[in-house]
Write a protein that holds these residues in place. Sequence first.
Motif, PDB file in Angstrom:
ATOM      1  N   ARG A  79      51.008  47.039  -6.488  1.00 21.18           N
ATOM      2  CA  ARG A  79      51.123  46.345  -7.772  1.00 21.18           C
ATOM      3  C   ARG A  79      52.347  46.896  -8.493  1.00 21.18           C
ATOM      4  NH1 ARG A  79      46.763  49.944  -8.476  1.00 21.18           N
ATOM      5  NH2 ARG A  79      47.010  51.394 -10.228  1.00 21.18           N
ATOM      6  N   TYR A  80      52.722  46.277  -9.611  1.00 20.26           N
ATOM      7  CA  TYR A  80      54.033  46.538 -10.177  1.00 20.26           C
ATOM      8  C   TYR A  80      53.975  46.972 -11.641  1.00 20.26           C
ATOM      9  CZ  TYR A  80      55.100  44.215  -5.894  1.00 20.26           C
ATOM     10  OH  TYR A  80      55.135  43.896  -4.555  1.00 20.26           O
ATOM     11  N   VAL A  81      54.947  47.809 -11.993  1.00 18.15           N
ATOM     12  CA  VAL A  81      55.088  48.256 -13.380  1.00 18.15           C
ATOM     13  C   VAL A  81      56.531  48.035 -13.815  1.00 18.15           C
ATOM     14  CG1 VAL A  81      53.246  49.968 -13.230  1.00 18.15           C
ATOM     15  CG2 VAL A  81      55.605  50.636 -12.702  1.00 18.15           C
ATOM     16  N   LEU A  82      56.702  47.815 -15.099  1.00 15.74           N
ATOM     17  CA  LEU A  82      58.019  47.667 -15.700  1.00 15.74           C
ATOM     18  C   LEU A  82      58.464  49.021 -16.242  1.00 15.74           C
ATOM     19  CD1 LEU A  82      60.380  45.921 -16.902  1.00 15.74           C
ATOM     20  CD2 LEU A  82      58.936  45.700 -18.959  1.00 15.74           C
ATOM     21  N   LEU A  83      59.624  49.490 -15.790  1.00 16.46           N
ATOM     22  CA  LEU A  83      60.234  50.694 -16.353  1.00 16.46           C
ATOM     23  C   LEU A  83      61.228  50.252 -17.406  1.00 16.46           C
ATOM     24  CD1 LEU A  83      60.983  53.001 -13.274  1.00 16.46           C
ATOM     25  CD2 LEU A  83      59.166  53.231 -14.965  1.00 16.46           C
ATOM     26  N   ASP A  93      62.288  50.355 -26.497  1.00 16.31           N
ATOM     27  CA  ASP A  93      62.103  48.911 -26.416  1.00 16.31           C
ATOM     28  C   ASP A  93      60.701  48.545 -26.893  1.00 16.31           C
ATOM     29  OD1 ASP A  93      63.448  46.377 -24.917  1.00 16.31           O
ATOM     30  OD2 ASP A  93      61.265  46.321 -24.707  1.00 16.31           O
ATOM     31  N   SER A  94      60.568  47.374 -27.475  1.00 15.08           N
ATOM     32  CA  SER A  94      59.266  46.946 -28.006  1.00 15.08           C
ATOM     33  C   SER A  94      58.207  46.848 -26.916  1.00 15.08           C
ATOM     34  CB  SER A  94      59.405  45.606 -28.727  1.00 15.08           C
ATOM     35  OG  SER A  94      59.885  44.599 -27.843  1.00 15.08           O
ATOM     36  N   LEU A  95      58.626  46.474 -25.673  1.00 14.56           N
ATOM     37  CA  LEU A  95      57.660  46.355 -24.587  1.00 14.56           C
ATOM     38  C   LEU A  95      57.087  47.703 -24.172  1.00 14.56           C
ATOM     39  CD1 LEU A  95      59.357  43.714 -22.233  1.00 14.56           C
ATOM     40  CD2 LEU A  95      57.398  43.385 -23.753  1.00 14.56           C
ATOM     41  N   ALA A  96      57.802  48.778 -24.447  1.00 14.03           N
ATOM     42  CA  ALA A  96      57.354  50.108 -24.033  1.00 14.03           C
ATOM     43  C   ALA A  96      56.064  50.524 -24.732  1.00 14.03           C
ATOM     44  CB  ALA A  96      58.450  51.133 -24.299  1.00 14.03           C
ATOM     45  N   HIS A  97      55.762  49.915 -25.853  1.00 15.09           N
ATOM     46  CA  HIS A  97      54.581  50.290 -26.629  1.00 15.09           C
ATOM     47  C   HIS A  97      53.413  49.342 -26.377  1.00 15.09           C
ATOM     48  CE1 HIS A  97      57.149  53.159 -28.708  1.00 15.09           C
ATOM     49  NE2 HIS A  97      58.027  52.179 -28.882  1.00 15.09           N
ATOM     50  N   ARG A  98      53.558  48.481 -25.401  1.00 18.96           N
ATOM     51  CA  ARG A  98      52.501  47.529 -25.050  1.00 18.96           C
ATOM     52  C   ARG A  98      51.669  48.073 -23.901  1.00 18.96           C
ATOM     53  NH1 ARG A  98      55.045  42.347 -25.571  1.00 18.96           N
ATOM     54  NH2 ARG A  98      53.518  41.544 -24.096  1.00 18.96           N
ATOM     55  N   ALA A 132      56.436  53.330 -18.359  1.00 13.47           N
ATOM     56  CA  ALA A 132      55.976  52.449 -17.286  1.00 13.47           C
ATOM     57  C   ALA A 132      54.862  51.567 -17.830  1.00 13.47           C
ATOM     58  CB  ALA A 132      55.470  53.278 -16.110  1.00 13.47           C
ATOM     59  N   VAL A 133      55.088  50.263 -17.808  1.00  8.29           N
ATOM     60  CA  VAL A 133      54.137  49.297 -18.378  1.00  8.29           C
ATOM     61  C   VAL A 133      53.644  48.384 -17.260  1.00  8.29           C
ATOM     62  CG1 VAL A 133      53.770  47.548 -20.146  1.00  8.29           C
ATOM     63  CG2 VAL A 133      55.476  49.355 -20.516  1.00  8.29           C
ATOM     64  N   PRO A 134      52.325  48.298 -17.026  1.00 10.77           N
ATOM     65  CA  PRO A 134      51.799  47.419 -15.969  1.00 10.77           C
ATOM     66  C   PRO A 134      52.209  45.964 -16.184  1.00 10.77           C
ATOM     67  CG  PRO A 134      50.100  48.932 -16.730  1.00 10.77           C
ATOM     68  CD  PRO A 134      51.257  49.076 -17.679  1.00 10.77           C
ATOM     69  N   MET A 135      52.563  45.291 -15.071  1.00  7.93           N
ATOM     70  CA  MET A 135      52.974  43.897 -15.127  1.00  7.93           C
ATOM     71  C   MET A 135      51.771  42.968 -15.029  1.00  7.93           C
ATOM     72  SD  MET A 135      56.303  43.968 -15.373  1.00  7.93           S
ATOM     73  CE  MET A 135      56.761  42.304 -14.903  1.00  7.93           C
ATOM     74  N   THR A 136      51.826  41.870 -15.784  1.00  8.40           N
ATOM     75  CA  THR A 136      50.753  40.885 -15.761  1.00  8.40           C
ATOM     76  C   THR A 136      51.347  39.485 -15.910  1.00  8.40           C
ATOM     77  OG1 THR A 136      48.613  40.290 -16.753  1.00  8.40           O
ATOM     78  CG2 THR A 136      50.369  40.973 -18.246  1.00  8.40           C
ATOM     79  N   LEU A 147      47.054  61.054  -6.379  1.00  9.54           N
ATOM     80  CA  LEU A 147      48.141  62.028  -6.394  1.00  9.54           C
ATOM     81  C   LEU A 147      48.376  62.497  -7.827  1.00  9.54           C
ATOM     82  CD1 LEU A 147      50.870  60.481  -4.062  1.00  9.54           C
ATOM     83  CD2 LEU A 147      49.629  62.608  -3.679  1.00  9.54           C
ATOM     84  N   PRO A 148      48.713  63.768  -8.022  1.00  6.11           N
ATOM     85  CA  PRO A 148      49.055  64.218  -9.384  1.00  6.11           C
ATOM     86  C   PRO A 148      50.232  63.403  -9.902  1.00  6.11           C
ATOM     87  CG  PRO A 148      48.803  66.088  -7.894  1.00  6.11           C
ATOM     88  CD  PRO A 148      48.806  64.851  -7.034  1.00  6.11           C
ATOM     89  N   ALA A 149      50.136  62.975 -11.131  1.00  7.11           N
ATOM     90  CA  ALA A 149      51.224  62.178 -11.720  1.00  7.11           C
ATOM     91  C   ALA A 149      52.478  63.015 -11.831  1.00  7.11           C
ATOM     92  CB  ALA A 149      50.810  61.656 -13.102  1.00  7.11           C
ATOM     93  N   ALA A 150      53.588  62.465 -11.343  1.00  2.75           N
ATOM     94  CA  ALA A 150      54.856  63.178 -11.430  1.00  2.75           C
ATOM     95  C   ALA A 150      55.351  63.190 -12.873  1.00  2.75           C
ATOM     96  CB  ALA A 150      55.898  62.506 -10.523  1.00  2.75           C
ATOM     97  N   PRO A 151      56.157  64.185 -13.256  1.00  5.51           N
ATOM     98  CA  PRO A 151      56.660  64.250 -14.627  1.00  5.51           C
ATOM     99  C   PRO A 151      57.355  62.949 -15.041  1.00  5.51           C
ATOM    100  CG  PRO A 151      57.192  66.262 -13.426  1.00  5.51           C
ATOM    101  CD  PRO A 151      56.645  65.296 -12.420  1.00  5.51           C
ATOM    102  N   GLY A 152      57.034  62.503 -16.230  1.00  4.60           N
ATOM    103  CA  GLY A 152      57.689  61.316 -16.765  1.00  4.60           C
ATOM    104  C   GLY A 152      57.037  60.011 -16.352  1.00  4.60           C
ATOM    105  N   SER A 153      55.905  60.066 -15.603  1.00  4.70           N
ATOM    106  CA  SER A 153      55.306  58.829 -15.127  1.00  4.70           C
ATOM    107  C   SER A 153      54.331  58.219 -16.105  1.00  4.70           C
ATOM    108  CB  SER A 153      54.599  59.078 -13.782  1.00  4.70           C
ATOM    109  OG  SER A 153      53.554  60.027 -13.944  1.00  4.70           O
ATOM    110  N   GLN A 154      54.045  58.914 -17.167  1.00  4.82           N
ATOM    111  CA  GLN A 154      53.096  58.388 -18.138  1.00  4.82           C
ATOM    112  C   GLN A 154      53.816  57.661 -19.280  1.00  4.82           C
ATOM    113  OE1 GLN A 154      49.869  58.517 -17.476  1.00  4.82           O
ATOM    114  NE2 GLN A 154      50.384  59.580 -15.579  1.00  4.82           N
TER     115      GLN A 154
END
Length: 262
Positions: free
Chosen positions: A118-122, A127-132, A210-214, A255-262
């Motif tokens: 599945r896909y996420v938007l970086l 950006d306004s989308l980053a808070h969605r 990282a924002v999940p795509m829908t 897997l442990p989340a890598a730095p910056g993935s949240q």
Amino acid sequence: MNVERHAETVPERPGWGLSSHRRPPGARHALRSEVGALRTELSGRMRIGSVPTSSGAVAQLTGPFCAAHPLVTVEVMADLRSEEILRQLQNFEIDAGITYLRKGLSDAFQSVPLYEERYVLLTDAADSLAHRTTATWAEASRLPLCLLTEAMQGRRVRDELFAEAGVRPSPRVETDSVAALFAHDRTGRWAGIVPHTWLHVFGGPHGMRAVPMTEPARTVQVGLVTTAREPGSVMARALTEVARRTDVAAALEHLPAAPGSQ
């Protein structure tokens, strides 16, 4: 009796369709490997071809495989296109491939599903989308994008999802390299659409979210592919057994989340 001489005396097996002296080099290699495995513990070199987007899945298989077969070394070619993987399998240049399992896969191949991509938007944290909690494919198409090239299967999958949303992306930068894609995203000037598994392996670029795509929120199946031709690669059969015993999807999720993935 050495393996080379013994291999020439093995009776013709169904599916080869060639006498021993006319078999292609890859076929003779597969037969010699099988003969050697019958005589002793599995040893030698296993060759795996992978599409760039499935690097995380490869690592989940090579670990348990090497533990089960300590005399085998593994070579991973992680920047192959889907078509190239199938061609190399047919030509005995690789033992197994990890790629997208799309409809219409030839009966000449066998597959084991591994996980759903599945896909996420970086996108830049400002950006306004980053808070969605989610972002749509239509919204992503309006951003300055860095994407894989159209020649790559991973890009074609994304283009199908853009088309399903009724839009067509116009990326500012295209690359056939995962490393180059992340390098461009890391600058904050471009947004990217990447598989969720990449965040566990590479982490998210600093200053981005990282924002999940829908809309659509569709997934694409990734799996292990081997040739169905007999006698196949003994290495491929051993890796297939590992794949069937390993929950790759769960391993990638935990897997442990890598730095910056949240």
